[in-house]
Write an enzyme that holds these catalytic residues in place. Structure first.
Site, PDB file in Angstrom:
ATOM      1  N   GLU A  15       0.855  -1.182   0.167  1.00  0.00           N
ATOM      2  CA  GLU A  15      -0.017  -0.060  -0.008  1.00  0.00           C
ATOM      3  C   GLU A  15       0.970   1.233   0.069  1.00  0.00           C
ATOM      4  O   GLU A  15       0.577   2.163  -0.723  1.00  0.00           O
ATOM      5  CB  GLU A  15      -0.869  -0.084   1.358  1.00  0.00           C
ATOM      6  CG  GLU A  15      -2.088  -1.066   1.104  1.00  0.00           C
ATOM      7  CD  GLU A  15      -2.978  -0.709  -0.036  1.00  0.00           C
ATOM      8  OE1 GLU A  15      -3.315   0.363  -0.287  1.00  0.00           O
ATOM      9  OE2 GLU A  15      -3.438  -1.448  -0.481  1.00  0.00           O
TER      10      GLU A  15
ATOM     11  N   CYS B 165     -12.286   2.681 -14.679  1.00  0.00           N
ATOM     12  CA  CYS B 165     -12.827   4.160 -14.337  1.00  0.00           C
ATOM     13  C   CYS B 165     -11.446   5.069 -14.145  1.00  0.00           C
ATOM     14  O   CYS B 165     -11.285   5.706 -13.359  1.00  0.00           O
ATOM     15  CB  CYS B 165     -13.417   4.257 -13.200  1.00  0.00           C
ATOM     16  SG  CYS B 165     -14.446   5.694 -12.996  1.00  0.00           S
TER      17      CYS B 165
ATOM     18  N   CYS C  55     -16.386   2.965 -19.693  1.00  0.00           N
ATOM     19  CA  CYS C  55     -17.632   2.853 -19.178  1.00  0.00           C
ATOM     20  C   CYS C  55     -18.428   1.383 -19.395  1.00  0.00           C
ATOM     21  O   CYS C  55     -19.102   0.732 -18.689  1.00  0.00           O
ATOM     22  CB  CYS C  55     -18.450   4.039 -19.299  1.00  0.00           C
ATOM     23  SG  CYS C  55     -17.928   5.509 -18.834  1.00  0.00           S
TER      24      CYS C  55
ATOM     25  N   CYS D 286     -17.622  -1.311 -17.031  1.00  0.00           N
ATOM     26  CA  CYS D 286     -17.877  -1.210 -15.738  1.00  0.00           C
ATOM     27  C   CYS D 286     -19.227  -1.661 -15.160  1.00  0.00           C
ATOM     28  O   CYS D 286     -20.274  -1.446 -15.683  1.00  0.00           O
ATOM     29  CB  CYS D 286     -17.808   0.528 -15.377  1.00  0.00           C
ATOM     30  SG  CYS D 286     -18.059   0.688 -13.638  1.00  0.00           S
TER      31      CYS D 286
ATOM     32  N   CYS E 242     -24.475   4.844 -12.820  1.00  0.00           N
ATOM     33  CA  CYS E 242     -23.260   5.934 -12.742  1.00  0.00           C
ATOM     34  C   CYS E 242     -24.003   7.353 -13.116  1.00  0.00           C
ATOM     35  O   CYS E 242     -24.473   7.586 -14.471  1.00  0.00           O
ATOM     36  CB  CYS E 242     -22.292   5.522 -13.388  1.00  0.00           C
ATOM     37  SG  CYS E 242     -20.843   7.006 -13.389  1.00  0.00           S
TER      38      CYS E 242
END
Length: 339
Positions: free
Chosen positions: A32, A189, A196, A199, A205
């Protein structure tokens, strides 16, 4: 929404990254921190090499900071490496060598913000904690049509609240859901030209319905960039280069660098005492978070090392074939490697 993200991640998300399916907090935490402001392709090599050198939190905590910075060199944003070291020492000293199991406690450790703490807690302990890194902000603001300015603290808190409301009810789904949001932001995204049609959230959305996904997220406060210009003095003697340690705070804190001078006249005045030719090197344009830096390297090979410290201040000669043992800024590492 959470159910669709979980289902999509299981079939379409990323599954081949070495830190995925990890439940070891040390390895998840390391990934991370490395992934902040760094591309996955770059992190892959560093992650494996870093773990070879520091296989667990105890090994990292007892290492010298110079060794940690050397292993980090090239990843940039070196405050991350310094905080990594401080955090490992805090885990050993304050938590008996075990990472806390809650996002709230994890966020008290050096260099671990709210989103990173939530990611560790979700992946390793199944805690229902929301992440909100840059990619996830983009996903959520677009899906929700969240148009409030995130430069305003109360609006960012509002997005955090919405992110918490969207969490899956079952803690067992948290690792997959968290990874799914990350994968959507990284692969679908996208900031420009989002895909799109791929997705799983396209039907709900708001940004897609409006036909303007690039308008999200909204953040009006822009960073004012400045310029700096310095001359780098590259002194070489007997197969070694003279390096100086940067101050503990500021740009490249704690790394080793060539001496920096304000202009070519100052550099010439220093080199004049050795009566050796000065070789101009290709100009370097280096972009940092707050400013653009123009660096003019000038190389001089000395017959004698006498008077170098007196002229330039504390430093040390480091053999050119041992440069990987110290932390060097990325542009310097590249410059010396091309010698």
């Amino acid at each position: 929404m959470a159910e669709r993200v979980v289902t999509w991640q299981r079939t379409q998300g990323r599954h081949g990254l070495p830190w995925q399916r990890e439940r070891d907090p040390y390895r998840v935490w390391l990934s991370e921190i490395m992934l902040q402001q760094t591309q996955v392709s770059t992190v892959l090599t560093y992650y494996a090499r870093f773990l070879e050198r520091f296989p667990d939190v105890a090994a990292l905590a007892r290492a010298a900071l110079d060794d940690v910075l050397a292993a980090w060199a090239g990843l940039g944003y070196y405050s991350r490496a310094r905080n990594l070291h401080r955090c490992a020492q805090a885990v050993m000293a304050e938590h008996g060598g075990r990472f806390p199991a809650s996002a709230e406690q994890l966020a008290t450790l050096p260099g671990i913000g709210r989103s990173t703490a939530a990611a560790i807690a979700a992946f390793c302990f199944g805690e229902r904690a929301a992440i909100l890194d840059g990619n996830v902000k983009r996903v959520l603001t677009r899906v929700l049509g969240f148009s409030a300015d995130l430069a305003v603290a109360r609006h960012e808190r509002g997005l955090w609240a919405r992110a918490c409301e969207l969490l899956p009810p079952a803690s067992a789904d948290m690792p997959t859901y968290t990874q799914g949001l990350m994968d959507l932001g990284a692969t679908v995204c996208l900031a420009r030209k989002p895909n799109c049609l791929l997705c799983p959230l396209q039907g709900d959305c708001v940004a897609r319905r409006e036909g303007r996904p690039e308008a999200y997220p909204v953040k009006t406060r822009k960073l004012k960039r400045t310029r700096r210009e310095h001359w780098w003095l590259w002194l070489e003697h007997a197969g070694a280069v003279w390096l100086q340690k940067r101050p503990a705070t500021g740009v490249w804190a704690g790394l080793w660098s060539l001496p920096l001078l304000d202009d070519e006249a100052a550099l010439g005045a220093v080199v004049q005492r050795w009566q050796v030719p000065v070789e101009p090197q290709p100009l370097i344009e280096h972009a940092l978070t707050h400013f653009d830096w123009t660096l003019h390297p000038r190389r001089a090979v000395l017959d004698s090392a006498e008077g170098v410290e007196a002229a330039l201040g504390p430093g040390r000669w480091i053999a050119l074939d041992a440069l990987d043992t110290v932390g060097l800024p990325a542009p310097l590492k590249k410059l010396l490697a091309a010698r």
